[in-house]
Design a protein around this motif. Structure first.
Motif, PDB file in Angstrom:
ATOM      1  N   TRP A  40       0.814  -1.209   0.000  1.00 23.09           N
ATOM      2  CA  TRP A  40       0.000   0.000   0.000  1.00 23.09           C
ATOM      3  C   TRP A  40       0.854   1.269   0.000  1.00 23.09           C
ATOM      4  O   TRP A  40       0.361   2.341  -0.292  1.00 23.09           O
ATOM      5  N   ILE A  41       2.129   1.166   0.346  1.00 24.14           N
ATOM      6  CA  ILE A  41       2.974   2.348   0.542  1.00 24.14           C
ATOM      7  C   ILE A  41       3.719   2.752  -0.727  1.00 24.14           C
ATOM      8  O   ILE A  41       3.790   3.933  -1.080  1.00 24.14           O
ATOM      9  N   THR A  42       4.321   1.791  -1.423  1.00 29.12           N
ATOM     10  CA  THR A  42       5.035   2.080  -2.676  1.00 29.12           C
ATOM     11  C   THR A  42       4.350   1.300  -3.801  1.00 29.12           C
ATOM     12  O   THR A  42       4.798   0.223  -4.181  1.00 29.12           O
ATOM     13  N   PRO A  43       3.249   1.841  -4.308  1.00 29.99           N
ATOM     14  CA  PRO A  43       2.420   1.099  -5.254  1.00 29.99           C
ATOM     15  C   PRO A  43       3.060   0.921  -6.630  1.00 29.99           C
ATOM     16  O   PRO A  43       3.686   1.828  -7.162  1.00 29.99           O
ATOM     17  N   SER A  44       2.871  -0.265  -7.169  1.00 30.55           N
ATOM     18  CA  SER A  44       3.292  -0.597  -8.532  1.00 30.55           C
ATOM     19  C   SER A  44       2.035  -0.762  -9.382  1.00 30.55           C
ATOM     20  O   SER A  44       1.129  -1.516  -9.004  1.00 30.55           O
ATOM     21  N   ARG A  45       1.981  -0.070 -10.494  1.00 31.17           N
ATOM     22  CA  ARG A  45       0.802  -0.166 -11.352  1.00 31.17           C
ATOM     23  C   ARG A  45       0.542  -1.607 -11.775  1.00 31.17           C
ATOM     24  O   ARG A  45      -0.593  -2.088 -11.696  1.00 31.17           O
ATOM     25  N   ALA A  46       1.577  -2.323 -12.209  1.00 32.18           N
ATOM     26  CA  ALA A  46       1.395  -3.707 -12.667  1.00 32.18           C
ATOM     27  C   ALA A  46       0.810  -4.575 -11.546  1.00 32.18           C
ATOM     28  O   ALA A  46      -0.124  -5.351 -11.774  1.00 32.18           O
ATOM     29  N   ALA A  47       1.347  -4.436 -10.346  1.00 29.98           N
ATOM     30  CA  ALA A  47       0.874  -5.252  -9.225  1.00 29.98           C
ATOM     31  C   ALA A  47      -0.558  -4.882  -8.841  1.00 29.98           C
ATOM     32  O   ALA A  47      -1.398  -5.765  -8.602  1.00 29.98           O
ATOM     33  N   TRP A  48      -0.849  -3.589  -8.761  1.00 36.54           N
ATOM     34  CA  TRP A  48      -2.192  -3.158  -8.364  1.00 36.54           C
ATOM     35  C   TRP A  48      -3.239  -3.582  -9.396  1.00 36.54           C
ATOM     36  O   TRP A  48      -4.305  -4.051  -9.046  1.00 36.54           O
ATOM     37  N   VAL A  49      -2.922  -3.412 -10.672  1.00 35.26           N
ATOM     38  CA  VAL A  49      -3.871  -3.793 -11.722  1.00 35.26           C
ATOM     39  C   VAL A  49      -4.057  -5.317 -11.722  1.00 35.26           C
ATOM     40  O   VAL A  49      -5.185  -5.809 -11.862  1.00 35.26           O
ATOM     41  N   ARG A  50      -2.982  -6.068 -11.525  1.00 37.78           N
ATOM     42  CA  ARG A  50      -3.073  -7.532 -11.477  1.00 37.78           C
ATOM     43  C   ARG A  50      -3.976  -7.982 -10.315  1.00 37.78           C
ATOM     44  O   ARG A  50      -4.873  -8.805 -10.497  1.00 37.78           O
ATOM     45  N   THR A  51      -3.764  -7.407  -9.129  1.00 39.43           N
ATOM     46  CA  THR A  51      -4.576  -7.783  -7.967  1.00 39.43           C
ATOM     47  C   THR A  51      -6.039  -7.413  -8.179  1.00 39.43           C
ATOM     48  O   THR A  51      -6.940  -8.203  -7.861  1.00 39.43           O
ATOM     49  N   LEU A  52      -6.287  -6.236  -8.722  1.00 44.68           N
ATOM     50  CA  LEU A  52      -7.660  -5.833  -9.029  1.00 44.68           C
ATOM     51  C   LEU A  52      -8.270  -6.798 -10.041  1.00 44.68           C
ATOM     52  O   LEU A  52      -9.408  -7.252  -9.887  1.00 44.68           O
ATOM     53  N   GLY A  53      -7.513  -7.134 -11.075  1.00 42.44           N
ATOM     54  CA  GLY A  53      -8.004  -8.069 -12.090  1.00 42.44           C
ATOM     55  C   GLY A  53      -8.342  -9.431 -11.507  1.00 42.44           C
ATOM     56  O   GLY A  53      -9.369 -10.029 -11.853  1.00 42.44           O
ATOM     57  N   GLU A  54      -7.508  -9.928 -10.619  1.00 39.02           N
ATOM     58  CA  GLU A  54      -7.774 -11.217  -9.972  1.00 39.02           C
ATOM     59  C   GLU A  54      -9.052 -11.153  -9.135  1.00 39.02           C
ATOM     60  O   GLU A  54      -9.828 -12.115  -9.111  1.00 39.02           O
ATOM     61  N   THR A  55      -9.281 -10.031  -8.473  1.00 38.50           N
ATOM     62  CA  THR A  55     -10.496  -9.864  -7.670  1.00 38.50           C
ATOM     63  C   THR A  55     -11.724  -9.844  -8.571  1.00 38.50           C
ATOM     64  O   THR A  55     -12.756 -10.453  -8.248  1.00 38.50           O
ATOM     65  N   ALA A  67     -14.128   2.823  -6.458  1.00 41.82           N
ATOM     66  CA  ALA A  67     -12.713   3.155  -6.301  1.00 41.82           C
ATOM     67  C   ALA A  67     -12.518   4.534  -5.684  1.00 41.82           C
ATOM     68  O   ALA A  67     -13.305   5.449  -5.921  1.00 41.82           O
ATOM     69  N   HIS A  68     -11.441   4.654  -4.905  1.00 41.98           N
ATOM     70  CA  HIS A  68     -11.081   5.931  -4.296  1.00 41.98           C
ATOM     71  C   HIS A  68      -9.625   6.238  -4.626  1.00 41.98           C
ATOM     72  O   HIS A  68      -8.774   5.350  -4.595  1.00 41.98           O
ATOM     73  N   SER A  69      -9.350   7.488  -4.981  1.00 41.99           N
ATOM     74  CA  SER A  69      -8.002   8.015  -5.144  1.00 41.99           C
ATOM     75  C   SER A  69      -7.182   7.199  -6.141  1.00 41.99           C
ATOM     76  O   SER A  69      -7.564   7.071  -7.296  1.00 41.99           O
ATOM     77  N   LEU A  70      -6.064   6.626  -5.712  1.00 40.16           N
ATOM     78  CA  LEU A  70      -5.225   5.852  -6.635  1.00 40.16           C
ATOM     79  C   LEU A  70      -5.940   4.597  -7.131  1.00 40.16           C
ATOM     80  O   LEU A  70      -5.627   4.086  -8.198  1.00 40.16           O
ATOM     81  N   GLY A  71      -6.932   4.138  -6.372  1.00 36.14           N
ATOM     82  CA  GLY A  71      -7.747   3.014  -6.842  1.00 36.14           C
ATOM     83  C   GLY A  71      -8.425   3.333  -8.166  1.00 36.14           C
ATOM     84  O   GLY A  71      -8.605   2.457  -9.016  1.00 36.14           O
ATOM     85  N   CYS A  72      -8.806   4.606  -8.371  1.00 38.11           N
ATOM     86  CA  CYS A  72      -9.397   5.030  -9.651  1.00 38.11           C
ATOM     87  C   CYS A  72      -8.409   4.810 -10.792  1.00 38.11           C
ATOM     88  O   CYS A  72      -8.783   4.380 -11.890  1.00 38.11           O
ATOM     89  N   MET A  73      -7.137   5.110 -10.535  1.00 36.30           N
ATOM     90  CA  MET A  73      -6.119   4.930 -11.577  1.00 36.30           C
ATOM     91  C   MET A  73      -5.920   3.456 -11.894  1.00 36.30           C
ATOM     92  O   MET A  73      -5.724   3.089 -13.055  1.00 36.30           O
ATOM     93  N   ALA A  74      -5.971   2.595 -10.881  1.00 32.36           N
ATOM     94  CA  ALA A  74      -5.870   1.150 -11.136  1.00 32.36           C
ATOM     95  C   ALA A  74      -7.034   0.707 -12.029  1.00 32.36           C
ATOM     96  O   ALA A  74      -6.838  -0.072 -12.967  1.00 32.36           O
ATOM     97  N   VAL A  75      -8.230   1.214 -11.757  1.00 29.45           N
ATOM     98  CA  VAL A  75      -9.409   0.854 -12.551  1.00 29.45           C
ATOM     99  C   VAL A  75      -9.221   1.258 -14.008  1.00 29.45           C
ATOM    100  O   VAL A  75      -9.455   0.459 -14.922  1.00 29.45           O
ATOM    101  N   VAL A  76      -8.813   2.489 -14.274  1.00 26.01           N
ATOM    102  CA  VAL A  76      -8.727   2.941 -15.672  1.00 26.01           C
ATOM    103  C   VAL A  76      -7.544   2.327 -16.417  1.00 26.01           C
ATOM    104  O   VAL A  76      -7.502   2.389 -17.645  1.00 26.01           O
ATOM    105  N   HIS A  77      -6.612   1.723 -15.689  1.00 23.43           N
ATOM    106  CA  HIS A  77      -5.496   1.032 -16.338  1.00 23.43           C
ATOM    107  C   HIS A  77      -5.797  -0.443 -16.628  1.00 23.43           C
ATOM    108  O   HIS A  77      -4.946  -1.142 -17.182  1.00 23.43           O
ATOM    109  N   LEU A  78      -6.982  -0.929 -16.271  1.00 22.61           N
ATOM    110  CA  LEU A  78      -7.318  -2.330 -16.523  1.00 22.61           C
ATOM    111  C   LEU A  78      -7.289  -2.631 -18.021  1.00 22.61           C
ATOM    112  O   LEU A  78      -7.733  -1.807 -18.828  1.00 22.61           O
TER     113      LEU A  78
END
Length: 193
Positions: A40-55, A67-78
């Motif tokens: 949660w502290i040093t976020p990686s786009r690849a890791a966050w998008v992968r985890t979101l995709g798995e969910t 989604a909130h804040s950086l979570g919005c960015m993970a969503v639009v990068h799917l």
């Protein structure tokens, strides 16, 4: 009553702590799932998008994202194949990944229209994303834009615990879906993010 469409809560940088509306909703919405990132502290786009995709894939049905804040960015990068599994998204207080070096892996924000209905909520005085940029995001993503006056980052620190307006927007986004009713209201925690 259980929700017929899974709701997936997508927290932002440093997670959504106790008392945050995302945490309260995750506890109260029947069948809601919450994305849990490894870092949660040093976020990686690849890791966050992968985890979101798995969910999303684990939900097994079209989902509604919250989604909130950086979570919005993970969503639009799917990627496109995962976007087909999304029925709608509530994008709240999007981050500006170019404002903070630790978030720069999420820059630049994609500019293409989302293939599902979305509502973007932003505040006139969000310290992490200027309202003009949030409006530009909404236009490029094809999102309905809800501008709140002086609502900060729409988190606990800015006084948004239960956040009934957000829940109403989620219900509006979900249409006639049975999102379930909140049970006993939780007290708003004074814990800050």
């Amino acid at each position: 009553m259980a929700s017929s469409t899974p709701v997936i809560i997508v927290p932002g940088w440093r997670d959504s702590g106790p008392g945050h509306w995302q945490t309260l909703w995750a506890d109260r919405l029947p069948g809601a799932r919450r994305v849990r990132q490894d870092d949660w502290i040093t976020p990686s786009r690849a890791a966050w998008v992968r985890t979101l995709g798995e969910t999303i894939e684990a939900a097994g049905a079209p989902v509604v994202l919250v989604a909130h804040s950086l979570g919005c960015m993970a969503v639009v990068h799917l990627p496109a194949d995962l976007r087909d599994r999304i029925q709608g998204a509530l994008l709240v207080a999007p981050a500006d990944p170019e404002r903070r070096a630790v978030l720069s892996d999420f820059a630049p924000a994609p500019c293409e229209r989302l293939p599902y209905r979305s509502i973007l909520v932003a505040s006139s005085n969000d310290p992490f994303c200027p309202i003009r940029l949030a409006g530009a995001y909404a236009r490029s993503w094809g999102s309905e834009f809800v501008r709140l006056q002086d609502a900060g980052h729409i988190n606990v620190e800015s006084g948004h615990g239960e956040w009934p307006l957000g829940l109403a927007l989620l219900q509006s986004l979900a249409g006639d879906l049975a999102l379930g009713q909140a049970a006993t209201p939780h007290p708003v925690s004074s814990t800050q993010e």
